[in-house]
Each structure stands twice: as structure tokens, then as C-alpha cells.
Design a protein around this motif. Structure first.
Motif, mmCIF file in Angstrom:
data_model
loop_
_atom_site.group_PDB
_atom_site.id
_atom_site.type_symbol
_atom_site.label_atom_id
_atom_site.label_comp_id
_atom_site.label_asym_id
_atom_site.label_seq_id
_atom_site.Cartn_x
_atom_site.Cartn_y
_atom_site.Cartn_z
ATOM 1 N N LYS A 42 11.744 40.745 36.715
ATOM 2 C CA LYS A 42 10.826 40.154 36.933
ATOM 3 C C LYS A 42 10.383 41.696 36.771
ATOM 4 N N ARG A 43 10.174 42.770 36.567
ATOM 5 C CA ARG A 43 9.362 43.836 35.805
ATOM 6 C C ARG A 43 9.659 44.159 34.422
ATOM 7 N N TYR A 44 11.075 43.948 34.086
ATOM 8 C CA TYR A 44 11.038 43.500 32.574
ATOM 9 C C TYR A 44 11.435 42.009 31.759
ATOM 10 N N ASN A 45 10.783 40.771 32.613
ATOM 11 C CA ASN A 45 10.793 40.147 32.120
ATOM 12 C C ASN A 45 12.007 39.243 31.323
ATOM 13 N N ILE A 46 13.270 39.603 32.371
ATOM 14 C CA ILE A 46 14.182 39.535 31.631
ATOM 15 C C ILE A 46 14.656 37.781 32.200
ATOM 16 N N LYS A 47 14.860 36.803 31.705
ATOM 17 C CA LYS A 47 15.225 35.297 31.778
ATOM 18 C C LYS A 47 16.354 34.742 31.527
#
Length: 96
Positions: A42-47
């Protein structure tokens, strides 16, 4: 037994990556994508789902995850490139 999965998510090609393990790949990736999971992804926008492997045993999947997590980043990147050279998001393919 249910299948188990080791998966790799990325923020973008060559960006931040996350290695995880689950017994329900679609649910787990959806949780990451929707921001329901607090922490690193979530912190590094890993999706983006860029790599996954299926195992018959959760124990085998957990061992593989531990091995991959200890690899240097270059090895993880090479693993992704071997199966998914464009780092395309594999999640839509799981849903079809």
C-alpha cells in the motif's frame, strides 16, 4: 488439497516489487489492489501481478517464497523477465 501460489507484485516495470504466498491468488491480489492490505504494498503503490507459480502444497509454496525473498533483486527481476518480459499485469487474465 487446495493449490497454493507464490506471487510477485510490482509498482511498474523495474519498480518496487513484493513477493507473497497465498492459497487464493485472486482474492489476495484483489486485496492488494484495493488497498485493503496495510503495509509495504500500500505504501509503495504495488498493485500489478507480474509473476506467479502454483504448487500442490502450501508448504512447498512457503518454502519457495522464502527462497525468492532471500534472492538478490537482480535474480527476482530475471525470474519475472523470463516469464513476463513486458511486466504486463497478469491479474485481468486470471479473471477471464
Amino acid at each position: 488439497m487446495r493449490p497454493a501460489y507464490v506471487y510477485i507484485l510490482a509498482s511498474r516495470p523495474g519498480g518496487a516489487i513484493y513477493v507473497g504466498v497465498t492459497n487464493d491468488l485472486i482474492r489476495r491480489v484483489f486485496e492488494h489492489r484495493s488497498g485493503a492490505v496495510d503495509g509495504f504494498t500500500k505504501r509503495y503503490n504495488i498493485k500489478q501481478l507480474v509473476y506467479f507459480e502454483q504448487f500442490d502444497s502450501i508448504y512447498d509454496a512457503i518454502q519457495r517464497e522464502k527462497n525468492i525473498k532471500h534472492w538478490p533483486r537482480a535474480w527476482k527481476t530475471r525470474l519475472i523477465y523470463q516469464q513476463n518480459p513486458t511486466w504486463r499485469d497478469l491479474f485481468p487474465e486470471l479473471l477471464s
